[in-house]
Design an enzyme around this catalytic site. Structure first.
Site, PDB file in Angstrom:
ATOM      1  CG  ASP A  66      35.637  58.386  55.977  1.00  0.00           C
ATOM      2  OD1 ASP A  66      34.986  57.458  56.480  1.00  0.00           O
ATOM      3  OD2 ASP A  66      35.123  59.479  55.676  1.00  0.00           O
ATOM      4  CG  PHE A 145      32.239  48.782  46.787  1.00  0.00           C
ATOM      5  CD1 PHE A 145      33.500  48.745  46.214  1.00  0.00           C
ATOM      6  CD2 PHE A 145      31.985  49.734  47.773  1.00  0.00           C
ATOM      7  CE1 PHE A 145      34.491  49.639  46.612  1.00  0.00           C
ATOM      8  CE2 PHE A 145      32.978  50.635  48.175  1.00  0.00           C
ATOM      9  CZ  PHE A 145      34.230  50.578  47.594  1.00  0.00           C
TER      10      PHE A 145
HETATM   11  P1  ITT Z   1      34.235  51.477  56.793  1.00  0.00           P
HETATM   12  O1  ITT Z   1      34.020  52.796  57.484  1.00  0.00           O
HETATM   13  O2  ITT Z   1      34.090  50.318  57.697  1.00  0.00           O
HETATM   14  O3  ITT Z   1      35.510  51.449  55.998  1.00  0.00           O
HETATM   15  P2  ITT Z   1      32.005  52.380  55.169  1.00  0.00           P
HETATM   16  O4  ITT Z   1      31.286  51.796  54.007  1.00  0.00           O
HETATM   17  O5  ITT Z   1      31.180  52.899  56.310  1.00  0.00           O
HETATM   18  O6  ITT Z   1      33.056  51.279  55.701  1.00  0.00           O
HETATM   19  P3  ITT Z   1      32.815  55.075  54.526  1.00  0.00           P
HETATM   20  O7  ITT Z   1      32.190  55.659  55.744  1.00  0.00           O
HETATM   21  O8  ITT Z   1      34.172  55.566  54.124  1.00  0.00           O
HETATM   22  O9  ITT Z   1      32.977  53.494  54.667  1.00  0.00           O
HETATM   23  O10 ITT Z   1      31.785  55.250  53.341  1.00  0.00           O
HETATM   24  C1  ITT Z   1      32.207  55.176  52.042  1.00  0.00           C
HETATM   25  C2  ITT Z   1      31.004  55.043  51.141  1.00  0.00           C
HETATM   26  O11 ITT Z   1      31.260  55.766  49.940  1.00  0.00           O
HETATM   27  C3  ITT Z   1      30.811  53.577  50.732  1.00  0.00           C
HETATM   28  O12 ITT Z   1      29.910  52.917  51.578  1.00  0.00           O
HETATM   29  C4  ITT Z   1      30.291  53.716  49.308  1.00  0.00           C
HETATM   30  O13 ITT Z   1      28.915  53.898  49.326  1.00  0.00           O
HETATM   31  C5  ITT Z   1      30.967  54.990  48.819  1.00  0.00           C
HETATM   32  N1  ITT Z   1      32.224  54.652  48.113  1.00  0.00           N
HETATM   33  C6  ITT Z   1      33.501  54.844  48.538  1.00  0.00           C
HETATM   34  N2  ITT Z   1      34.387  54.372  47.650  1.00  0.00           N
HETATM   35  C7  ITT Z   1      33.663  53.859  46.634  1.00  0.00           C
HETATM   36  C8  ITT Z   1      33.990  53.206  45.419  1.00  0.00           C
HETATM   37  O14 ITT Z   1      35.247  52.947  45.082  1.00  0.00           O
HETATM   38  N3  ITT Z   1      32.983  52.828  44.642  1.00  0.00           N
HETATM   39  C9  ITT Z   1      31.704  53.050  44.974  1.00  0.00           C
HETATM   40  N4  ITT Z   1      31.301  53.626  46.095  1.00  0.00           N
HETATM   41  C10 ITT Z   1      32.275  54.047  46.929  1.00  0.00           C
END
Ligand code: ITT
Length: 191
Positions: A66, A145
């Protein structure tokens, strides 16, 4: 030993697979129909929720990430709402730049909490990584991303979307979390 990677985010999945490659674990994808509601107030709560529920549902070890972006001038927003800030990555970036319009304080950090759950759903370990940076006024680069095109690393003088996947892996919040997690993996189970 099977380890289910409990994410539905393709960008995250690719990075997690790269970090976990060659450690001896048999990586499996999360069944796409298995979606976990992120009801937690913190990254740690949500990581544990996702790992536990996917482990329980599959009967295998599971790893969840997360993560999100905390922007100082926005009091830590979007934080745990980073994925839900707008409809898609481009709209999330557009909203962020709009919220920061005219703001001189561009300081931000990425946060990543990773949790591993046992096949019975119990949390076996949890780690956290941070990466400091600045939010640009316009996107640069096409790699990565999410918020990568506007997240600038002053140390490396490029955005996460401009740097190589290898460099991002070595310095990112996810990379820092994995640095702590990987030495602990052999204490959990023999791969
Ligand atoms: P899962 O819960 O299925 O893993 P999610 O995209 O919903 O997928 P999160 O709730 O943890 O995951 O949200 C993380 C968000 O934070 C992600 O969608 C990105 O927008 C941002 N994020 C996290 N790590 C990142 C990275 O390395 N580079 C860019 N954005 C990132």
């Amino acid at each position: 030993t099977v380890l289910v990677v409990a994410t539905g985010n393709p960008g995250k999945l690719k990075e997690m697979q790269a970090h976990l490659a060659d450690l001896g674990w048999e990586l499996r994808l999360k069944p796409p129909e298995l979606e976990v509601e992120e009801t937690g107030a913190t990254f740690a709560e949500n990581a544990c929720l996702k790992a536990s529920q996917v482990a329980l549902a599959t009967g295998e070890w599971a790893i969840a990430d997360d993560s999100g972006l905390e922007v100082e001038a926005l009091g830590g927003a979007p934080g745990v709402f980073s994925a839900r800030y707008a409809e898609n990555d481009a709209a999330c970036i557009a909203r962020l730049l709009k919220e920061l319009d005219g703001e001189l304080n561009r300081a931000a950090r990425f946060v990543c909490t990773m949790a591993i759950a046992r096949p019975n759903g119990a949390i076996a370990l949890q780690v956290q990584g941070f990466c400091p940076g600045e939010i640009l006024r316009a996107p640069e680069g096409i790699g990565g991303f999410g918020y990568d095109p506007v997240f600038y690393s002053p140390d490396h003088q490029q955005t996460f979307a401009e740097m190589s996947a290898e460099l991002k892996r070595s310095i990112s919040h996810r990379g820092i979390a994995f640095e702590q997690l990987i030495p602990l993996l052999p204490t959990l189970a023999t791969p």
